[in-house]
Enzyme design. Structure first.
Site, PDB file in Angstrom:
ATOM      1  N   SER A 145      97.501  12.023  91.961  1.00 41.23           N
ATOM      2  CA  SER A 145      97.834  11.129  92.835  1.00 41.23           C
ATOM      3  C   SER A 145      96.928   9.841  92.690  1.00 41.23           C
ATOM      4  O   SER A 145      95.689   9.902  92.384  1.00 41.23           O
ATOM      5  CB  SER A 145      97.840  11.510  94.387  1.00 41.23           C
ATOM      6  N   TYR A 161      92.198  15.461 100.659  1.00 42.39           N
ATOM      7  CA  TYR A 161      93.556  15.204  99.570  1.00 42.39           C
ATOM      8  C   TYR A 161      92.979  14.335  98.427  1.00 42.39           C
ATOM      9  O   TYR A 161      92.896  14.641  97.394  1.00 42.39           O
ATOM     10  CB  TYR A 161      94.503  14.835 100.279  1.00 42.39           C
TER      11      TYR A 161
END
Length: 238
Positions: A145, A161
């Site tokens: 990501s 994350y």
């Protein structure tokens, strides 16, 4: 031995993972649907087969050494080969009470997220390497990501994350460095902000659009890039 190319996609029962599985199935791969949940895994396999794709389910919990080893054995028994590994399984982790704000960071949450998003990728990759080494053009794609980009610093404050994706990109580069003189090509992919349950379906971007970069990296030619981080627009700064 089945001469048809085989791809394992982890977390393939829904969202981007399912779309990646469908995308690879559409270009002729036999797809191993890796997922923990038996019912969801079976449903995904049925949907892929109904669409005309060759697919089978593999019970896979990326946080379990035993499960990962059993999955590798199951793939070897079913197809005898593995040409592509897409490490897609991932979790966001809890966000309540500032759990992912650095100053109030829940370290247990960080540990849990890393166990799936980083350690899980290493577990699965290393367990599948003997099968991948038998392929003519093995490809490994790690779904990352741009929230893990130190340059872009995008998205909400999700310290567990985001840092897990930073570390995943680093591991991708290290695997690529190790395999530089082999046919194994490893890269990271950013699917973008896609409408899935992960994002509360709060995006016009479809899972199919998010899956496209993974399918592209999974089918790179021999002279393709190694150890990079890519989205639809090319290299992502990180």
């Amino acid at each position: 031995m089945n001469e048809k190319k085989t791809a394992l996609v982890t977390g393939a029962n829904k969202g981007i993972g399912f779309a990646i599985a469908a995308g690879l199935g559409a270009i002729g791969f036999t797809v191993a649907v890796g997922a923990r949940d038996d019912k969801r895994r079976e449903d995904a396999v049925e949907q892929l087969r109904a669409a005309g794709f060759d697919a089978f389910g593999v019970a896979l919990d990326v946080t379990s050494e035993h499960s990962v080893a059993a999955a590798a054995a199951a793939i070897e028994q079913t197809t005898g080969r593995l040409d592509v590994l897409v490490n897609n399984a991932g979790i966001a982790g809890p966000t309540d009470d500032g759990a992912q704000v650095p100053s109030t960071l829940d370290l247990d949450a960080v540990s849990t997220v890393l166990d799936t998003n980083v350690f899980g990728v290493v577990r699965v990759t290393n367990a599948m390497l003997p099968l991948l080494r038998q392929a003519d053009a093995p490809r490994i794609v790690n779904m990352s990501s741009n929230m893990g980009s130190l340059t872009l610093q995008t998205g909400p404050m999700l310290a567990a994350y985001s840092s897990s994706k930073t570390m995943l990109n680093s591991m991708t580069a290290l695997y690529a460095r190790e395999f530089v003189d082999t046919p194994i090509i490893v890269n990271s992919a950013c699917p973008g902000y896609v409408a899935t349950d992960f994002t509360g379906f709060n995006s016009p971007r479809t899972p199919e659009q998010g899956a496209a970069i993974a399918v592209q990296l999974a089918t790179l030619p021999y002279d393709g890039p190694r150890g990079g981080f890519f989205d639809d627009n090319g290299a992502v700064p990180w």
